[in-house]
Design a protein around this motif. Structure first.
Motif, PDB file in Angstrom:
ATOM      1  N   ILE A 159      10.488  51.152 -53.327  1.00 45.74           N
ATOM      2  CA  ILE A 159      11.318  49.965 -53.114  1.00 45.74           C
ATOM      3  C   ILE A 159      12.604  50.457 -52.467  1.00 45.74           C
ATOM      4  O   ILE A 159      13.308  51.300 -53.032  1.00 45.74           O
ATOM      5  CB  ILE A 159      11.617  49.244 -54.439  1.00 45.74           C
ATOM      6  CG1 ILE A 159      10.322  48.701 -55.047  1.00 45.74           C
ATOM      7  CG2 ILE A 159      12.628  48.124 -54.233  1.00 45.74           C
ATOM      8  CD1 ILE A 159      10.479  48.206 -56.462  1.00 45.74           C
ATOM      9  N   GLU A 160      12.885  49.965 -51.279  1.00 38.44           N
ATOM     10  CA  GLU A 160      14.066  50.447 -50.555  1.00 38.44           C
ATOM     11  C   GLU A 160      15.118  49.352 -50.457  1.00 38.44           C
ATOM     12  O   GLU A 160      14.854  48.251 -49.957  1.00 38.44           O
ATOM     13  CB  GLU A 160      13.687  50.920 -49.152  1.00 38.44           C
ATOM     14  CG  GLU A 160      14.876  51.482 -48.385  1.00 38.44           C
ATOM     15  CD  GLU A 160      14.486  52.062 -47.037  1.00 38.44           C
ATOM     16  OE1 GLU A 160      15.390  52.256 -46.198  1.00 38.44           O
ATOM     17  OE2 GLU A 160      13.279  52.311 -46.808  1.00 38.44           O
ATOM     18  N   LEU A 161      16.302  49.662 -50.939  1.00 39.43           N
ATOM     19  CA  LEU A 161      17.449  48.767 -50.799  1.00 39.43           C
ATOM     20  C   LEU A 161      18.078  49.035 -49.437  1.00 39.43           C
ATOM     21  O   LEU A 161      18.572  50.129 -49.170  1.00 39.43           O
ATOM     22  CB  LEU A 161      18.441  49.001 -51.933  1.00 39.43           C
ATOM     23  CG  LEU A 161      17.916  48.518 -53.293  1.00 39.43           C
ATOM     24  CD1 LEU A 161      18.656  49.205 -54.438  1.00 39.43           C
ATOM     25  CD2 LEU A 161      18.047  47.010 -53.412  1.00 39.43           C
ATOM     26  N   ASP A 162      18.037  48.021 -48.597  1.00 43.51           N
ATOM     27  CA  ASP A 162      18.317  48.212 -47.176  1.00 43.51           C
ATOM     28  C   ASP A 162      19.161  47.039 -46.683  1.00 43.51           C
ATOM     29  O   ASP A 162      19.229  45.996 -47.312  1.00 43.51           O
ATOM     30  CB  ASP A 162      16.976  48.301 -46.424  1.00 43.51           C
ATOM     31  CG  ASP A 162      17.151  48.632 -44.958  1.00 43.51           C
ATOM     32  OD1 ASP A 162      18.176  49.222 -44.594  1.00 43.51           O
ATOM     33  OD2 ASP A 162      16.230  48.309 -44.172  1.00 43.51           O
ATOM     34  N   GLU A 163      19.800  47.205 -45.590  1.00 40.92           N
ATOM     35  CA  GLU A 163      20.491  46.108 -44.915  1.00 40.92           C
ATOM     36  C   GLU A 163      20.499  46.411 -43.419  1.00 40.92           C
ATOM     37  O   GLU A 163      21.432  46.084 -42.703  1.00 40.92           O
ATOM     38  CB  GLU A 163      21.923  45.950 -45.442  1.00 40.92           C
ATOM     39  CG  GLU A 163      22.535  44.592 -45.211  1.00 40.92           C
ATOM     40  CD  GLU A 163      22.142  43.554 -46.265  1.00 40.92           C
ATOM     41  OE1 GLU A 163      22.312  42.361 -46.001  1.00 40.92           O
ATOM     42  OE2 GLU A 163      21.672  43.938 -47.345  1.00 40.92           O
ATOM     43  N   ARG A 164      19.432  47.146 -43.010  1.00 43.94           N
ATOM     44  CA  ARG A 164      19.336  47.597 -41.632  1.00 43.94           C
ATOM     45  C   ARG A 164      20.600  48.360 -41.253  1.00 43.94           C
ATOM     46  O   ARG A 164      21.092  49.168 -42.022  1.00 43.94           O
ATOM     47  CB  ARG A 164      19.043  46.410 -40.705  1.00 43.94           C
ATOM     48  CG  ARG A 164      17.711  45.732 -41.049  1.00 43.94           C
ATOM     49  CD  ARG A 164      17.373  44.589 -40.145  1.00 43.94           C
ATOM     50  NE  ARG A 164      16.100  43.995 -40.535  1.00 43.94           N
ATOM     51  CZ  ARG A 164      15.582  42.928 -39.981  1.00 43.94           C
ATOM     52  NH1 ARG A 164      16.218  42.312 -39.007  1.00 43.94           N
ATOM     53  NH2 ARG A 164      14.408  42.467 -40.395  1.00 43.94           N
ATOM     54  N   GLU A 165      21.141  48.101 -40.060  1.00 44.91           N
ATOM     55  CA  GLU A 165      22.297  48.901 -39.613  1.00 44.91           C
ATOM     56  C   GLU A 165      23.582  48.557 -40.354  1.00 44.91           C
ATOM     57  O   GLU A 165      24.588  49.265 -40.227  1.00 44.91           O
ATOM     58  CB  GLU A 165      22.508  48.738 -38.101  1.00 44.91           C
ATOM     59  CG  GLU A 165      22.777  47.323 -37.646  1.00 44.91           C
ATOM     60  CD  GLU A 165      21.490  46.548 -37.368  1.00 44.91           C
ATOM     61  OE1 GLU A 165      21.591  45.420 -36.843  1.00 44.91           O
ATOM     62  OE2 GLU A 165      20.405  47.061 -37.675  1.00 44.91           O
ATOM     63  N   ASP A 173      14.710  53.600 -53.444  1.00 43.26           N
ATOM     64  CA  ASP A 173      15.410  54.304 -52.374  1.00 43.26           C
ATOM     65  C   ASP A 173      16.619  53.525 -51.885  1.00 43.26           C
ATOM     66  O   ASP A 173      16.703  52.307 -52.042  1.00 43.26           O
ATOM     67  CB  ASP A 173      14.453  54.536 -51.194  1.00 43.26           C
ATOM     68  CG  ASP A 173      13.425  55.614 -51.478  1.00 43.26           C
ATOM     69  OD1 ASP A 173      13.829  56.718 -51.877  1.00 43.26           O
ATOM     70  OD2 ASP A 173      12.214  55.364 -51.296  1.00 43.26           O
ATOM     71  N   GLY A 174      17.531  54.250 -51.236  1.00 42.63           N
ATOM     72  CA  GLY A 174      18.710  53.623 -50.641  1.00 42.63           C
ATOM     73  C   GLY A 174      19.868  54.590 -50.596  1.00 42.63           C
ATOM     74  O   GLY A 174      19.877  55.618 -51.279  1.00 42.63           O
ATOM     75  N   ILE A 175      20.859  54.259 -49.806  1.00 38.46           N
ATOM     76  CA  ILE A 175      22.028  55.114 -49.678  1.00 38.46           C
ATOM     77  C   ILE A 175      22.923  54.978 -50.910  1.00 38.46           C
ATOM     78  O   ILE A 175      22.699  54.122 -51.772  1.00 38.46           O
ATOM     79  CB  ILE A 175      22.835  54.779 -48.404  1.00 38.46           C
ATOM     80  CG1 ILE A 175      23.392  53.353 -48.472  1.00 38.46           C
ATOM     81  CG2 ILE A 175      21.986  54.963 -47.161  1.00 38.46           C
ATOM     82  CD1 ILE A 175      24.367  53.021 -47.353  1.00 38.46           C
ATOM     83  N   ASP A 176      23.944  55.814 -51.002  1.00 38.14           N
ATOM     84  CA  ASP A 176      24.914  55.715 -52.089  1.00 38.14           C
ATOM     85  C   ASP A 176      25.553  54.327 -52.060  1.00 38.14           C
ATOM     86  O   ASP A 176      25.950  53.823 -51.006  1.00 38.14           O
ATOM     87  CB  ASP A 176      26.016  56.767 -51.918  1.00 38.14           C
ATOM     88  CG  ASP A 176      25.481  58.193 -51.981  1.00 38.14           C
ATOM     89  OD1 ASP A 176      24.252  58.359 -52.048  1.00 38.14           O
ATOM     90  OD2 ASP A 176      26.308  59.125 -51.953  1.00 38.14           O
ATOM     91  N   GLY A 177      25.647  53.704 -53.231  1.00 36.07           N
ATOM     92  CA  GLY A 177      26.267  52.387 -53.313  1.00 36.07           C
ATOM     93  C   GLY A 177      25.332  51.231 -53.015  1.00 36.07           C
ATOM     94  O   GLY A 177      25.757  50.070 -53.032  1.00 36.07           O
ATOM     95  N   SER A 178      24.057  51.519 -52.779  1.00 33.09           N
ATOM     96  CA  SER A 178      23.117  50.441 -52.442  1.00 33.09           C
ATOM     97  C   SER A 178      22.644  49.672 -53.667  1.00 33.09           C
ATOM     98  O   SER A 178      22.067  48.589 -53.536  1.00 33.09           O
ATOM     99  CB  SER A 178      21.914  51.000 -51.682  1.00 33.09           C
ATOM    100  OG  SER A 178      21.216  51.956 -52.467  1.00 33.09           O
ATOM    101  N   GLY A 179      22.846  50.239 -54.863  1.00 34.35           N
ATOM    102  CA  GLY A 179      22.457  49.535 -56.078  1.00 34.35           C
ATOM    103  C   GLY A 179      21.181  50.044 -56.713  1.00 34.35           C
ATOM    104  O   GLY A 179      20.548  49.333 -57.508  1.00 34.35           O
TER     105      GLY A 179
END
Length: 240
Positions: A135-141, A6-12
Motif C-alpha cells: 500500500i503506497e501513500l502517494d500524491e504523485r509529484e 510505503d511512502g516518503i517521510d511524513g506521508s502517514g
C-alpha cells in the motif's frame, strides 16, 4: 499475508498502520505490526539515533546498510510467518527502502544494483511462503509538498535533509511498483478513515484471490464513507 506500507517521510505510514492494526483486530482479523527497520541497523540502538547516524555517516554507507537491514528483516519475517494465519503490517516496504537508499547514494545509485538483486530475491522468497501486497501513500509529484508540513513540527528539516527528501520523493515517484508486489495507491491528503477503509478493501480483494491469506472481514466498511480511489481498478488488474 504480508502488507507493506510505503511512502516518503511524513506521508502517514505509521498512522495508517496503527489504524489498520486496530481496525483489523477489532473486526476479527488477527493483525500484527512487524519490527521496525531501525532494529536491523547495527549502528543504532534506538530510533532517536537514526538522524544523527545518517548525518555522521557517508551516504553510500547509509544506503548499503538500509538495504542490508531490509534483507535481514524480510528473512526474519519469512521465518516467522511460515504457516501462520496472521496479517503482518510492515512499515517501509522494499520500494521505500530502496528509494531511500538511492537517495542517500547521491551520484552513485548504480552501485546499489547488486544489493537490489539480493533484495529482490528476499522478496520472492517471502512471497513463496506468504502472499505479499503493498500500500503506497502517494500524491504523485506533489507528495513532498503535502508531507513536508507534517515533518516540520516534529523535527528540524535541515538543508541536507531537504535535499534528501526531494531525491527520495523523486525516486518514489519514478520508481514504479516493486516487481511481484500488487500495489494499491492511496492519496496522502485523504482522511485517515478513508485510506484505512480503502486499504482494507484492497486487502480483502487479495485475500479472496489467495487461499493462503487470512480472511479480512469487511462488514464494518458499510459504516465508513467511501470515495473512489484512482488506483482501485489497476490494483484489481494486478492481482494474481
Amino acid at each position: 499475508m504480508i502488507t507493506f506500507v510505503d511512502g516518503i517521510d511524513g506521508s502517514g505510514k505509521t498512522t495508517l498502520i496503527r489504524h489498520l492494526a486496530a481496525t483489523l483486530n477489532r473486526s476479527g482479523t488477527e493483525a500484527a505490526v512487524f519490527s521496525p527497520l531501525w532494529r536491523y541497523l547495527p549502528a543504532i540502538a534506538a530510533p532517536e539515533q537514526f538522524a544523527s547516524w545518517v548525518v555522521s555517516t557517508p551516504g553510500m554507507e547509509v544506503a548499503e546498510a538500509l538495504i542490508t537491514a531490509m534483507i535481514d528483516r524480510l528473512d526474519d519475517l519469512r521465518s516467522l510467518s511460515v504457516g501462520q494465519d496472521r496479517l503482518y503490517l510492515v512499515d517501509r516496504g522494499p520500494k521505500t527502502v530502496y528509494a531511500s537508499a538511492r537517495a542517500q547514494a547521491h551520484e552513485r545509485p548504480a552501485a546499489l544494483e547488486p544489493l537490489r538483486r539480493l533484495l529482490a530475491v528476499s522478496v520472492r522468497a517471502l512471497n513463496d511462503v506468504q502472499p505479499c501486497v503493498a500500500i503506497e501513500l502517494d500524491e504523485r509529484e506533489d507528495a513532498l509538498n503535502v508531507a513536508l508540513p507534517r515533518l516540520t513540527p516534529s523535527q528540524t528539516v535541515t538543508p541536507r535533509y531537504l535535499t534528501y527528501l526531494r531525491s527520495f520523493a523523486a525516486e518514489m515517484h519514478t520508481g514504479g511498483d516493486w516487481p511481484g508486489l500488487p500495489t494499491q495507491r492511496l492519496e496522502i491528503s485523504s482522511p485517515i478513515e478513508l485510506n484505512c477503509a480503502a486499504a482494507i478493501e484492497s486487502l480483502s480483494l487479495h485475500a479472496t484471490s489467495n487461499d493462503a491469506s487470512p480472511s479480512v472481514t469487511l462488514d464494518w466498511l458499510a459504516e465508513v464513507p467511501r470515495q473512489p480511489n484512482r488506483d482501485d481498478a489497476n490494483f484489481r488488474q494486478r492481482l494474481p
